[in-house]
Design a protein around this motif. Sequence first.
Motif, PDB file in Angstrom:
ATOM      1  N   ALA A  31     -12.183  40.912   1.426  1.00 26.66           N
ATOM      2  CA  ALA A  31     -13.172  41.460   0.497  1.00 26.66           C
ATOM      3  C   ALA A  31     -14.345  42.068   1.252  1.00 26.66           C
ATOM      4  O   ALA A  31     -14.814  43.173   0.932  1.00 26.66           O
ATOM      5  N   ALA A  32     -14.818  41.371   2.278  1.00 28.17           N
ATOM      6  CA  ALA A  32     -15.936  41.884   3.074  1.00 28.17           C
ATOM      7  C   ALA A  32     -15.532  43.146   3.833  1.00 28.17           C
ATOM      8  O   ALA A  32     -16.316  44.094   3.966  1.00 28.17           O
ATOM      9  N   ARG A  33     -14.302  43.166   4.323  1.00 28.86           N
ATOM     10  CA  ARG A  33     -13.829  44.308   5.114  1.00 28.86           C
ATOM     11  C   ARG A  33     -13.685  45.562   4.258  1.00 28.86           C
ATOM     12  O   ARG A  33     -14.004  46.677   4.702  1.00 28.86           O
ATOM     13  N   PHE A  34     -13.189  45.402   3.033  1.00 25.39           N
ATOM     14  CA  PHE A  34     -12.841  46.566   2.219  1.00 25.39           C
ATOM     15  C   PHE A  34     -13.807  46.833   1.072  1.00 25.39           C
ATOM     16  O   PHE A  34     -13.675  47.851   0.382  1.00 25.39           O
ATOM     17  N   GLY A  35     -14.751  45.935   0.829  1.00 27.39           N
ATOM     18  CA  GLY A  35     -15.689  46.164  -0.264  1.00 27.39           C
ATOM     19  C   GLY A  35     -15.039  46.104  -1.627  1.00 27.39           C
ATOM     20  O   GLY A  35     -15.486  46.759  -2.576  1.00 27.39           O
ATOM     21  N   ALA A  36     -13.974  45.320  -1.737  1.00 23.78           N
ATOM     22  CA  ALA A  36     -13.239  45.180  -2.987  1.00 23.78           C
ATOM     23  C   ALA A  36     -12.759  43.736  -3.112  1.00 23.78           C
ATOM     24  O   ALA A  36     -12.756  42.979  -2.131  1.00 23.78           O
ATOM     25  N   GLU A  37     -12.360  43.344  -4.305  1.00 23.91           N
ATOM     26  CA  GLU A  37     -11.731  42.039  -4.507  1.00 23.91           C
ATOM     27  C   GLU A  37     -10.240  42.216  -4.211  1.00 23.91           C
ATOM     28  O   GLU A  37      -9.529  42.891  -4.957  1.00 23.91           O
ATOM     29  N   MET A 287      -6.362  50.456   3.264  1.00 22.73           N
ATOM     30  CA  MET A 287      -7.198  50.970   4.353  1.00 22.73           C
ATOM     31  C   MET A 287      -7.474  52.458   4.159  1.00 22.73           C
ATOM     32  O   MET A 287      -8.607  52.927   4.324  1.00 22.73           O
ATOM     33  N   GLN A 288      -6.445  53.210   3.788  1.00 21.04           N
ATOM     34  CA  GLN A 288      -6.596  54.661   3.610  1.00 21.04           C
ATOM     35  C   GLN A 288      -7.450  54.999   2.387  1.00 21.04           C
ATOM     36  O   GLN A 288      -8.167  56.011   2.396  1.00 21.04           O
ATOM     37  N   GLU A 289      -7.372  54.177   1.349  1.00 19.30           N
ATOM     38  CA  GLU A 289      -8.080  54.476   0.098  1.00 19.30           C
ATOM     39  C   GLU A 289      -9.289  53.567  -0.111  1.00 19.30           C
ATOM     40  O   GLU A 289      -9.733  53.367  -1.235  1.00 19.30           O
ATOM     41  N   ARG A 290      -9.796  53.076   0.974  1.00 17.43           N
ATOM     42  CA  ARG A 290     -10.904  52.120   0.935  1.00 17.43           C
ATOM     43  C   ARG A 290     -12.083  52.610   0.087  1.00 17.43           C
ATOM     44  O   ARG A 290     -12.627  51.872  -0.732  1.00 17.43           O
ATOM     45  N   ALA A 291     -12.479  53.849   0.261  1.00 10.18           N
ATOM     46  CA  ALA A 291     -13.638  54.377  -0.473  1.00 10.18           C
ATOM     47  C   ALA A 291     -13.373  54.393  -1.979  1.00 10.18           C
ATOM     48  O   ALA A 291     -14.230  54.001  -2.780  1.00 10.18           O
ATOM     49  N   ALA A 292     -12.183  54.824  -2.359  1.00  9.87           N
ATOM     50  CA  ALA A 292     -11.852  54.908  -3.783  1.00  9.87           C
ATOM     51  C   ALA A 292     -11.701  53.537  -4.425  1.00  9.87           C
ATOM     52  O   ALA A 292     -11.896  53.388  -5.636  1.00  9.87           O
TER      53      ALA A 292
END
Length: 323
Positions: A31-37, A287-292
């Motif tokens: 979660a911390a790495r990707f900014g998502a649950e 990893m590739q769609e991290r921002a979205a």
Amino acid sequence: MQFSHSDLQAAHALVTTQMQPTPQYAWPQLAARFGAEVWIKHENHTPTGSFKVRGAITFIDWLRRTHPDVPGICTATRGNHGQGQARAAVAAGLTAKVYVPRGNSVEKNAAMRAFGAEVIEFGEDFDTAREEAIHVAEAEGLFLVPPFHPELVRGVATYGYELFSAVPDLDTIYVPIGCGSGICGTILARDALGAKAEIVGVVSENAQTAKLSAEAGELIATDSARTFADGMAVRVPVAEALEIYGQKAARILTVSDAEVAEAIRIYYRDTHNLAEGAGAAPLVGLMQERAAMAGKKVGVILCGGNIDTDWFLTVMQGGVPEA
């Protein structure tokens, strides 16, 4: 092909007579790495270390009921399908002959033999081994287990049934594609349970048959499929699978072997779980769609953990195994 809620309930009741449901965990470091649950579905925690065992349980049960005189099965694999089929077939009193390409995973071959399979190396890749399995099954009166079949998919779909039952409000799920039972099972489980998650497929950039076929709307075979993510190393697509993921996958991403190796390292560092190549590939999709995916609730299928020791050592030293 479609399944009702009761179809999956019945499959799950059967599968769980032979294995426990696998866990799904929302790991805080991911979660911390990707900014998502980030929810990981741990199909590396089955009796064979892979999701394929689920489909083997339902398929062999169906085979014994519908073809009671069959003496044994014959199939082709890169390892995980073969482990599941050998385990279920031998437990049901059947023989299991399994074809793999030359140079296949030493440790997966050993595991299949331990589950009771006769393992034969043939050809340079999975699709060539599969052609030989077809011929041998016919010649020897064995039942050919295909890589895709409604009863296989119904069993495989039980991991999606578990995941959607536990976390019904996922926004997106990343799934690898080899012959297609995993992504199709996930799609069909989503539809049966009325969930809304996008299903995103992941293929190796060196084995793009599923992506090319989905984009073209027809079967597109490739000349080779050389990737250490052997669960995705398929040259020839399966028509019945393409009918499902070609229409219902939100998109299909390509990943490099270097990205897959990094995902294996991330899994180990952040969760201390082993992931094989195809098992780690869905994490590359995230990893590739991290921002979205920032701020969203994401599911990632860790479909197997059966990576050979030498390859794992290469990966953890920062390298990329050669297929």
